[in-house]
Design a protein around this motif. Structure first.
Motif, PDB file in Angstrom:
ATOM      1  N   ASN A 121       0.823  -1.210   0.000  1.00  0.00           N
ATOM      2  CA  ASN A 121       0.000   0.000   0.000  1.00  0.00           C
ATOM      3  C   ASN A 121       0.854   1.256   0.000  1.00  0.00           C
ATOM      4  O   ASN A 121       0.506   2.261  -0.633  1.00  0.00           O
ATOM      5  CB  ASN A 121      -0.927   0.005   1.219  1.00  0.00           C
ATOM      6  N   SER A 181       0.844   4.191  -2.808  1.00  0.00           N
ATOM      7  CA  SER A 181       0.599   5.579  -2.413  1.00  0.00           C
ATOM      8  C   SER A 181       1.694   6.505  -2.931  1.00  0.00           C
ATOM      9  O   SER A 181       1.430   7.614  -3.391  1.00  0.00           O
ATOM     10  CB  SER A 181       0.501   5.664  -0.887  1.00  0.00           C
ATOM     11  N   ALA A 207      -0.223  -5.668  -1.442  1.00  0.00           N
ATOM     12  CA  ALA A 207      -1.323  -4.745  -1.169  1.00  0.00           C
ATOM     13  C   ALA A 207      -2.656  -5.476  -1.306  1.00  0.00           C
ATOM     14  O   ALA A 207      -2.877  -6.226  -2.257  1.00  0.00           O
ATOM     15  CB  ALA A 207      -1.265  -3.551  -2.130  1.00  0.00           C
TER      16      ALA A 207
END
Length: 565
Positions: free
Chosen positions: A54, A58, A234
């Motif tokens: 993640n 991002s 993720a």
């Protein structure tokens, strides 16, 4: 035992063995019982996962990334001097020509071996692959570059346990992804069916974020001379597998397979003929001993046999050998139970014979008393007024799905420790824990006139403790935990209840059921503590209350008044 009955027993035993060894449900049960032997172990010290997590999504951007990013990652790894790189990412379709060219150059210029991901294509309903989806040719120019398929074989229960095998399409053999990596590292490929000896649950292998590599935050010594696997972890990318050790990312499963191949840790699954041979041997020995040993000795023999099969299988597991034992364990239990039932039937027949012989000399009541077991415990209790409390965590099922088992266990331990402390402080009795729920009561075994006050005060203190825990858990990034409490006062039957060898000091009755129903109403009324009118009428301490009106709960014919504390 005559020949006909012996042949019947042998036939039934063979049928049970076949059903529990070769049918799909039987194989699932055998595999699941073998899973009980699994325990974590230290992973291969050189295997490292570079995660598309993640944080990377991002920092770098949404998936899929421009292939230039993958080229940058390979170039950056070149500075770290890894042993080998495995890319659990499919590059079988063309993307932007410029970015494809940049990635191809990075792969071609790499000084270390690289294994790319490929995929087997199956037609619907077919168990054999019909096509092999390869990486683009421009990514395979370097002789150090190879590929392997990442398809995984699920067992019938949806879990993945088996070490993947090479597959042949049009007389050409294709290797699994992990085996291609192992070949580059000069490891031997397994010959027989093998179970993966899982290192542990998700997060066992050292894992670093791909974005940290690009930003230079990973020290060189962490990746130097390491076996690096790149793949998605993720949650939004849905590259997960279900294993006996829990859910983990696909790249973590590949790491476990590679760990097994490099360290020869995989577990050899013995052919299914082994449990069949053991089972037949058990039946033959049983039939041989049946007429030669006493009933008790036969029972001890069967009991010893029942214990022997899992123990033998467990010992073999320590040597990385898997032997199906559920089939024989079940057969042993069937023989033990059948033998016990048969002996019971004979015993009852003997009792009937005794009764017919001696009934003229005794009254029926005395006769029945003689035939019964005089040592049976007469279990029961007495009627007493108490206050009962039920508490329950809100939306617990959703919470369990969002947390790993070890975190969930720690969270429940903290929660139960705090609420139990408040119950015990007020002289309450913790009756039982039911999943995420707690049942407690006041007023017994020590009689108390203010048991309603004690229960309500405990509930208030439990809620205060929970609010402190909520602040602590929020700082730890854990989900929000809330609870509901139901309290009722009434007459119940209380005492030791259960069997001769296992019983509990507990209570039963309509008042207990009402307390449980009140706890469930908290969700409907958006409250935390609900008490009945019977508890309210017993309170002597000042407590803020709010009337919720009347409610007709399940099992009641008349509505009762309830209050929020």
């Amino acid at each position: 035992m005559n020949k006909i009955s012996s042949a019947t027993i042998l036939f039934i035993s063979l049928t049970i063995l076949w059903l529990l060894t070769f049918t799909q449900p039987g194989q699932i049960l055998n595999l699941k019982t073998l899973d009980l032997f699994r325990k974590p172990h230290l992973p291969h010290p050189d295997i490292v996962i570079l995660a598309i997590d993640n944080k990377s999504l991002s920092v770098i951007g949404r998936w899929p990334w421009n292939r230039e990013i993958h080229g940058q990652i390979i170039n950056k790894l070149g500075e770290m001097n890894p042993q080998i790189l495995g890319l659990d990412i499919t590059f079988s379709e063309e993307s932007n020509k410029n970015s494809d060219q940049i990635l191809a150059e990075s792969i071609e210029n790499a000084k270390f071996p690289i294994v790319l991901s490929s995929e087997l294509i199956y037609l619907k309903g077919s168990e054999k692959p019909q096509k092999f989806l390869l990486p683009l040719e421009q990514f395979l120019k370097n002789s150090k570059i190879t590929y392997g398929f990442t398809n995984l074989l699920e067992d019938q229960d949806g879990l993945i346990r088996i070490l993947p095998k090479p597959q042949t399409i049009s007389n050409k053999t294709f290797l699994p992804f992990s085996l291609s990596l192992a070949n580059k590292l000069n490891a031997q490929a397994p010959i027989r069916d093998m179970l993966v000896n899982i290192s542990g649950s998700a997060g066992t292998f050292p894992t670093y974020s791909a974005s940290d590599l690009l930003s230079g935050k990973i020290p060189e010594e962490k990746l130097n001379k390491k076996i690096i696997l790149i793949g998605a972890t993720a949650a939004d990318l849905h590259d997960t597998v279900i294993t006996p050790a829990g859910v983990m990312a696909g790249v973590e499963w590949q790491a476990n397979i590679l760990d097994n191949l490099l360290l020869s840790r995989s577990i050899t699954l013995l052919p299914k003929t082994f449990p069949i041979i053991f089972g037949i041997s058990l039946v033959i020995v049983f039939l041989f001993l049946y007429s030669r040993l006493s009933t008790y000795k036969i029972s001890y023999f069967l009991l010893l046999t029942i214990l022997t099969f899992p123990i033998l299988s467990f010992i073999l597991w320590q040597f990385n050998i898997a032997l199906f034992y559920f089939s024989n364990l079940s057969l042993g239990i069937v023989l033990f139970v059948s033998h016990a039932i048969y002996r019971w039937y004979i015993s009852e027949a003997e009792k009937r014979k005794i009764k017919q012989t001696f009934q003229p000399y005794f009254s029926p009541t005395v006769m029945e008393a003689i035939l019964k077991d005089p040592t049976l415990l007469q279990l029961g209790g007495r009627s007493q007024e108490v206050t009962i409390l039920f508490s329950d965590i809100r939306n617990f099922t959703t919470i369990t799905e969002s947390l790993p088992p070890e975190t969930l266990t720690r969270l429940l331990q903290e929660y139960f420790t705090e609420v139990s402390e408040e119950i015990l402080k007020t002289d309450g009795v913790i009756d039982k824990f039911i999943g995420d729920a707690v049942m407690a009561f006041w007023g017994a075994p020590i009689a108390s006139e203010n048991h309603a006050d004690q229960a309500v005060q405990a509930a208030i203190n439990m809620l205060k403790k929970l609010k402190k825990l909520q602040i602590k858990w929020q700082k730890e990034g854990l989900p929000f935990i809330d609870m509901g409490v139901g309290i009722n006062t009434g007459v119940v039957t209380i005492g030791n209840m259960g069997s001769k060898t296992r019983f509990d000091y507990t209570l039963i009755g309509d008042s207990v059921n009402l307390a449980s129903r009140l706890e469930g109403l908290n969700k409907q009324y958006k409250t935390h503590i609900i008490i009945s009118e019977f508890t309210k009428n017993k309170l002597t301490i000042p407590v803020k209350q709010r009337s919720l009106g009347e409610v007709l709960v399940k099992g009641k014919t008349k509505p009762i008044k309830i209050y929020s504390v």
